[in-house]
Design an enzyme around this catalytic site. Structure first.
Site, PDB file in Angstrom:
ATOM      1  N   HIS B  56      -5.324   0.903  -2.776  1.00  0.00           N
ATOM      2  CA  HIS B  56      -4.850  -0.209  -1.947  1.00  0.00           C
ATOM      3  C   HIS B  56      -4.544   0.236  -0.520  1.00  0.00           C
ATOM      4  O   HIS B  56      -3.853  -0.463   0.218  1.00  0.00           O
ATOM      5  CB  HIS B  56      -3.582  -0.817  -2.535  1.00  0.00           C
ATOM      6  CG  HIS B  56      -3.682  -1.183  -3.972  1.00  0.00           C
ATOM      7  ND1 HIS B  56      -4.638  -2.044  -4.439  1.00  0.00           N
ATOM      8  CD2 HIS B  56      -2.971  -0.788  -5.060  1.00  0.00           C
ATOM      9  CE1 HIS B  56      -4.493  -2.175  -5.756  1.00  0.00           C
ATOM     10  NE2 HIS B  56      -3.503  -1.410  -6.150  1.00  0.00           N
ATOM     11  N   HIS B 218      -6.645  -5.600  -8.019  1.00  0.00           N
ATOM     12  CA  HIS B 218      -7.040  -4.520  -8.927  1.00  0.00           C
ATOM     13  C   HIS B 218      -8.425  -4.726  -9.507  1.00  0.00           C
ATOM     14  O   HIS B 218      -8.746  -4.229 -10.577  1.00  0.00           O
ATOM     15  CB  HIS B 218      -6.031  -4.375 -10.061  1.00  0.00           C
ATOM     16  CG  HIS B 218      -4.683  -3.973  -9.574  1.00  0.00           C
ATOM     17  ND1 HIS B 218      -3.771  -4.895  -9.134  1.00  0.00           N
ATOM     18  CD2 HIS B 218      -4.121  -2.766  -9.399  1.00  0.00           C
ATOM     19  CE1 HIS B 218      -2.684  -4.263  -8.739  1.00  0.00           C
ATOM     20  NE2 HIS B 218      -2.860  -2.975  -8.884  1.00  0.00           N
TER      21      HIS B 218
END
Ligand code: ATP
Ligand code: MG
Lengths: 207, 332
Positions: B56, B218
């Site tokens: 991320h 995700h």
């Protein structure tokens, strides 16, 4: 259940996770984030390494060590859940080498830890859907006079059936719940890894 | 799959080594799995600690520095870090006034941070947790694990970090973090799936002319799939979901982030921002501050998320406070 057998169980689980890591990851890719195979493989190979230099005095100590290692090496949802289960199972044992009934009680403590932590109930499409029926089958077999080997074999079958039975379910816990109805039609990765753990147990107690 | 990798297994340690080499303001402890400020903070400062799966970036390590985080714990790709990491980080950065954990609402993160908080308490470190759950694509109900934590994490870390830097106490820092979360809502759309180094192929199949609406960060599929549409229509449906939230009901001043998920050019993010700005103007809301860029990514996923935070004068002044991190830097 003695210490040597418990070691073999952990070793067999590690081998199963290594062998099935791609399948677990594919299941997790469909309804999660594609890390369950890598997570379980990392955790149980760390557990085997930790046990290499560990001389426990009881099955309980061994299981507690496995639990702590899983917590320290997996991460994700499965690290705390499986780790707490093994730890709770280890702490529940009072005799160094439990008989089948005591071992069942320890496994029950493990399931209770998972449910206390993750609040999942039967049908939520999680680990619980394989673990709970496995213990029911284990208990039924012991109640009918069966021994550890037969109980473990029936538990493995029930866990595998339970994992398959997650396919039509809509997930209500964990990452898969974000998909809502789109989680239907896929087998839960956590229930599948639980089935592998019981299959490994059946294998080592019933060679 | 084409990626800059030495091996898939070494991606995290190689990336952390690169962060350490690129940013002398960071101290990267590979063994402990902790990124923290190179400079020690003053005694009495409340420490702000976050963490989560890797993939991320710049979240969270890129937000470590003056005015924001004291430490970040990177997990494996898309996998929450283990409690040992948060414990080591808390011990390294606490200065006697407690530690605030900023935790995105995912089962894995919640459980691992919870265990870490218990371990820290055993060592006499006071911990308060701010749970970030801003993603309106997930309904908060008994049918789900609750709304996910996404873009609002940047707002929480910036604003709570500023208050901690000013010397506020543990309850105040955690309190403002929770207030920012409650005032923030996000929604994301994916144009492609992402590929984790370990998996080596996209997490889901998405035909060329289809998009996933309501994705997380995700690589998991979203709420539903639809045909690609003009940016104006896609943004309108995302903004409908965000602005339907009671937290953002009345118009006012807002902080807006249009965030790239990793594989979308900045130019397209500005196209999205243009539509967001027009819709907010219609609603009578004023964009007080904005961020456009890649802040909370999902590896190589093409797509964007929109985060809107209803801000008052206090939040805005903390937003403007100096910050010096690899990914956010102003007011120095
Ligand atoms: N609350 C829960 N109770 C029991 N089992 C759960 C719960 N939440 C998730 N699980 C199980 O965990 C499995 C996923 O484990 P995995 O190792 O992939 O972690 P993860 O959810 O990806 O973690 P993270 O959120 O950090 O990425 C699911 O398939 C499910 O069986
Ligand atoms: Mg997963």
């Amino acid at each position: 259940m003695d210490i040597a057998l418990t070691r073999q169980w952990v070793q067999a689980v590690a081998e199963a996770m290594d062998e099935h890591k791609d399948r677990l990851t594919q299941l997790d890719a469909a309804i999660g984030d594609a890390d369950h195979g890598a997570n379980m493989n990392r955790g149980f190979s760390a557990a085997v390494t930790a046990l290499d230099t560990f001389e426990p005095e009881s099955v309980g100590q061994l299981l507690t060590k496995v639990g702590n290692t899983l917590i320290s090496s997996i991460g994700g949802a499965s690290g705390p859940l499986y780790g707490s289960a093994f730890r709770a199972a280890g702490k529940a044992l009072t005799t160094p080498e439990p008989d089948a009934a005591e071992f069942l009680a320890a496994l029950r403590a493990g399931l209770a830890a998972i449910q206390a932590m993750g609040a999942a109930v039967l049908g939520d499409k999680t680990i619980v859907d394989a673990y709970a029926p496995a213990l029911d089958a284990f208990a039924e077999e012991l109640g009918a006079g069966g021994d550890l080997a037969h109980a473990a074999a029936r538990a493995a079958k029930a866990a595998d059936d339970g994992a398959h039975a997650t396919i039509p379910l809509q997930a209500r816990k964990g990452r898969a719940s974000y998909l809502g109805p789109r989680s239907i039609g896929h087998q839960d990765p956590g229930a599948t890894s639980t089935a592998l753990i019981f299959e490994a147990l059946a294998k080592v107690v019933n060679p | 799959m084409k990626k800059f990798l030495n091996t898939p297994e070494s991606v995290l340690s190689d990336a952390l080594a690169g962060m350490a080499a690129a940013h002398p303001g960071l101290h990267v402890d590979q063994n402990a799995g902790v990124i923290r400020r190179a400079e020690e903070t003053r005694v009495g400062k409340v420490a702000l600690l976050s963490g989560g799966g890797s993939g991320h970036e710049p979240l969270h390590g890129g937000f470590v520095g003056t005015g924001m985080l004291d430490a970040a714990c990177p997990g494996e790709v898309f996998t929450s870090p283990v409690p040992d990491q948060m414990l080591a980080a808390a011990k390294a950065v606490e200065r006697g006034s407690g530690v605030v954990f900023v935790v995105k609402n995912y089962t894995g993160d919640v459980l691992n941070f919870q265990m870490a908080a218990e371990l820290a308490a055993d060592e006499g470190i006071e911990v308060q947790t701010v749970l970030v759950d801003d993603d309106v694509a997930v309904q908060d109900s008994t049918w789900t694990a609750g709304r996910r934590g996404t873009g609002a994490t940047v707002f929480v870390e910036k604003i709570a970090g500023a208050l901690a830097e000013q010397g506020a106490d543990l309850a105040a820092v955690a309190g403002i973090g929770r207030r920012v979360n409650e005032a923030s809502r996000s929604f994301a759309v994916a144009l492609t799936a992402c590929t984790t180094p370990a998996n080596g192929k996209p997490g889901f199949d998405l035909p060329d002319d289809e998009i996933e609406i309501g994705v997380g960060i995700h690589g998991e599929p979203g709420r539903h799939r639809q045909k690609l549409a003009p940016a104006r229509e896609i943004v309108a449906s995302a903004m409908d979901a965000i602005l339907a939230e009671p937290a953002l009901a009345d118009a006012g001043q807002v902080i807006v982030m249009v965030n790239g998920l990793g594989g979308t050019p900045l130019m397209e993010l500005y196209v999205v921002f243009h539509e967001v700005a027009a819709l907010l103007a219609d609603k009578g809301a004023a964009i007080a501050r904005s961020l456009v860029g890649n802040y909370v990514t999902s590896l190589d996923m093409a797509g964007a998320s929109i985060t809107v935070c209803r801000a008052d004068a206090e939040l805005l002044s903390l937003w403007d406070a100096p910050v010096n991190t690899p990914a956010l830097r102003w007011g120095l």
